[in-house]
Design an enzyme around this catalytic site. Sequence first.
Site, PDB file in Angstrom:
ATOM      1  N   LYS A  31       0.845  -1.197   0.000  1.00  0.00           N
ATOM      2  CA  LYS A  31       0.000   0.000   0.000  1.00  0.00           C
ATOM      3  C   LYS A  31       0.880   1.247   0.000  1.00  0.00           C
ATOM      4  O   LYS A  31       2.010   1.205   0.481  1.00  0.00           O
ATOM      5  CB  LYS A  31      -0.856   0.020   1.278  1.00  0.00           C
ATOM      6  CG  LYS A  31      -2.002  -0.966   1.290  1.00  0.00           C
ATOM      7  CD  LYS A  31      -2.799  -0.820   2.573  1.00  0.00           C
ATOM      8  CE  LYS A  31      -3.948  -1.825   2.623  1.00  0.00           C
ATOM      9  NZ  LYS A  31      -4.978  -1.583   1.603  1.00  0.00           N
TER      10      LYS A  31
ATOM     11  N   GLU B 122      -6.350  -9.388   0.347  1.00  0.00           N
ATOM     12  CA  GLU B 122      -6.051 -10.543   1.198  1.00  0.00           C
ATOM     13  C   GLU B 122      -7.235 -10.983   2.046  1.00  0.00           C
ATOM     14  O   GLU B 122      -7.330 -12.132   2.434  1.00  0.00           O
ATOM     15  CB  GLU B 122      -4.838 -10.223   2.088  1.00  0.00           C
ATOM     16  CG  GLU B 122      -5.139  -9.492   3.409  1.00  0.00           C
ATOM     17  CD  GLU B 122      -5.763  -8.112   3.236  1.00  0.00           C
ATOM     18  OE1 GLU B 122      -5.612  -7.521   2.151  1.00  0.00           O
ATOM     19  OE2 GLU B 122      -6.406  -7.637   4.184  1.00  0.00           O
TER      20      GLU B 122
ATOM     21  N   ARG C 288     -10.324 -11.441   1.356  1.00  0.00           N
ATOM     22  CA  ARG C 288     -11.167 -12.479   0.748  1.00  0.00           C
ATOM     23  C   ARG C 288     -10.483 -13.837   0.766  1.00  0.00           C
ATOM     24  O   ARG C 288     -11.140 -14.870   0.763  1.00  0.00           O
ATOM     25  CB  ARG C 288     -11.603 -12.040  -0.658  1.00  0.00           C
ATOM     26  CG  ARG C 288     -10.511 -11.897  -1.661  1.00  0.00           C
ATOM     27  CD  ARG C 288     -10.937 -11.046  -2.848  1.00  0.00           C
ATOM     28  NE  ARG C 288     -10.921  -9.617  -2.541  1.00  0.00           N
ATOM     29  CZ  ARG C 288     -11.269  -8.665  -3.402  1.00  0.00           C
ATOM     30  NH1 ARG C 288     -11.661  -8.994  -4.621  1.00  0.00           N
ATOM     31  NH2 ARG C 288     -11.214  -7.401  -3.058  1.00  0.00           N
TER      32      ARG C 288
HETATM   33  N1  BES Z   1      -8.109  -3.826   4.321  1.00  0.00           N
HETATM   34  C1  BES Z   1      -8.310  -3.358   3.010  1.00  0.00           C
HETATM   35  C2  BES Z   1      -9.625  -2.571   2.838  1.00  0.00           C
HETATM   36  C3  BES Z   1      -9.744  -1.296   3.598  1.00  0.00           C
HETATM   37  C4  BES Z   1      -9.422  -0.092   2.990  1.00  0.00           C
HETATM   38  C5  BES Z   1     -10.229  -1.276   4.884  1.00  0.00           C
HETATM   39  C6  BES Z   1      -9.563   1.085   3.676  1.00  0.00           C
HETATM   40  C7  BES Z   1     -10.367  -0.106   5.552  1.00  0.00           C
HETATM   41  C8  BES Z   1     -10.054   1.096   4.957  1.00  0.00           C
HETATM   42  C9  BES Z   1      -8.330  -4.525   2.025  1.00  0.00           C
HETATM   43  O1  BES Z   1      -7.565  -5.595   2.385  1.00  0.00           O
HETATM   44  C10 BES Z   1      -7.794  -4.007   0.749  1.00  0.00           C
HETATM   45  O2  BES Z   1      -6.656  -3.681   0.719  1.00  0.00           O
HETATM   46  N2  BES Z   1      -8.633  -3.959  -0.264  1.00  0.00           N
HETATM   47  C11 BES Z   1      -8.244  -3.462  -1.517  1.00  0.00           C
HETATM   48  C12 BES Z   1      -8.803  -4.401  -2.542  1.00  0.00           C
HETATM   49  C13 BES Z   1      -8.239  -4.223  -3.918  1.00  0.00           C
HETATM   50  C14 BES Z   1      -6.761  -4.571  -3.935  1.00  0.00           C
HETATM   51  C15 BES Z   1      -8.994  -5.131  -4.857  1.00  0.00           C
HETATM   52  C16 BES Z   1      -8.790  -2.056  -1.680  1.00  0.00           C
HETATM   53  O3  BES Z   1      -9.865  -1.772  -1.153  1.00  0.00           O
HETATM   54  O4  BES Z   1      -8.113  -1.240  -2.268  1.00  0.00           O
HETATM   55 ZN    ZN Z   2      -7.260  -5.849   4.409  1.00  0.00          ZN
HETATM   56 MG    MG Z   3      -5.572  -5.408   1.728  1.00  0.00          MG
END
Ligand code: BES
Ligand code: ZN
Ligand code: MG
Length: 495
Positions: free
Chosen positions: A272, A344, A346
């Site tokens: 990230k 991750e 899912r």
């Molecule tokens: N934990 C994150 C989602 C999240 C984002 C929770 C912001 C709380 C606040 C999740 O694991 C994630 O990284 N999701 C990605 C999915 C994408 C890579 C398909 C996302 O939301 O960007």
């Molecule tokens: Zn996550």
């Molecule tokens: Mg994630």
Amino acid sequence: MSQPIITQLSYFSQVEKKGTLVLLIDNSGEISSSLELEGLDKDLMKSLIELRNFKGERFKYLEICALAKNSYDRVIFLGVGNSSEFFSDDWIKLGGVCRGALVDTLQVTLIMQLKERELCDDEIEDFICGFKLRNYNFDKYCTNKVSKKEPLKIVFQTKTIERVKKSLERAEKLADAVMMTRDFVNEPANILGTEEFCIKIQELKTLGVEINVFDDQKLEKNGFAALLSVSRASRRPARLVMMQWKGSSFENQTIAFVGKGVIFDSGGISLKPSASMEEMKGDMAGAAAVVGTIFSLASRKAKVNVVGVVGLVENMPGGNALRPGDILTSLSGKTIEVINTDAEGRLVLADLLWFTKEHFKPLLMIDIATLTGAIRVALGQHYAGLFSNDDVLVERLCAAGTRTGERLWRMPLGKEYDCIVDSKIADMRNCTGRDAGSVTAAQFLKRFVGDTPWAHLDIAGTAIASIKNDYNESWGSGFGVRLLDSFAHYYEDNM
Ligand code: BES
Ligand code: ZN
Ligand code: MG
């Protein structure tokens, strides 16, 4: 002065002098004539209310100081608005507003009476719950504040103490459950790792909850390859924790709550960006909500059989990390092409849902997870996303959401979305295009629930980095505990 903590709720039928007095005022602006307010001049109070043009508007309050010698230091008139119509979480909010109105006070006397009637049990429960939740503050690491905490004493004035005591006890248990969840979410990942979280969950044993843990060896042996792929590069070992509360004699009627417990989500190799990455310490908010819910149900001895299943992992990059392009064989036997290691949640839930379905054969399953940033884009921070294959479940969850103020908005599922998840070289892929990100994530999960009635709650917008409201000033809101506790009422015996 520092933030007081509530250490004592005591119940007196006699008004204790000094400190702050709280009176409820409806939109007639009048003080109940049946109220005995020793040492206070009701006419004077009435004129002051008029003078300040206070109309008892709901959630507003009027504070007046030093009305008489040897009496209260101040009186707070808390507006309840139209006293024949209350909705949703109004009384929780009123409790929160009341707590927020108390500054520099260590003793408060609450008179829980409307002009025409005393409050009913549920209203009192909600009020006290809101009061306690507003009082929550995660400042244990602010060394200068911690030592200064002083107890806040609440004196509860009512004619029917025995009846009211039960509501107060229930409120305290529910608020404690929410605050436990908030603590878990607020706690950083260096303190609350997978093992530490697992140890904390074991404390539920004292309430009669059965706990079973799978460590990483057991997970490996049993084929949890999708879940384990996420934690591969972390120093923190994966854990799966099962919590069973058997409050009902109907053995076959288990409902299951499943929680995403990523103690920190760096994104892994699909790292990230650094902006706000610290927020990913809250990526276990789903698991925390499940633990809080089981705590609440067990502490109020709910006549229901529930199981909570949480997967605790840390998503980190490293030489041993999961790579984009890898293909996993999940517990179900279905294969997953990993496109993005940041999708991750899912992967964890795929194995958890499949396991829960096969092992417990539950009546229904509800998973709760900070799954996608996209749900926040869609719904902001006021509603959590709800995805489900069962209309009755949706109805009950939405009703519980309205009741508790933890609101849900149903999102679509369908074949058109399902096929987006297909992969050319495996059964499915874990990341698709930008469109409908929360829906495709839910479609992915749906492939692991079989025919079990199932709902998925995406709480990425509501559980962390929360906007403040009348009864929450915490970063981690504890979202889901009151919702699922309320939902469980449908499945309790003698309902
Ligand atoms: N934990 C994150 C989602 C999240 C984002 C929770 C912001 C709380 C606040 C999740 O694991 C994630 O990284 N999701 C990605 C999915 C994408 C890579 C398909 C996302 O939301 O960007
Ligand atoms: Zn996550
Ligand atoms: Mg994630």
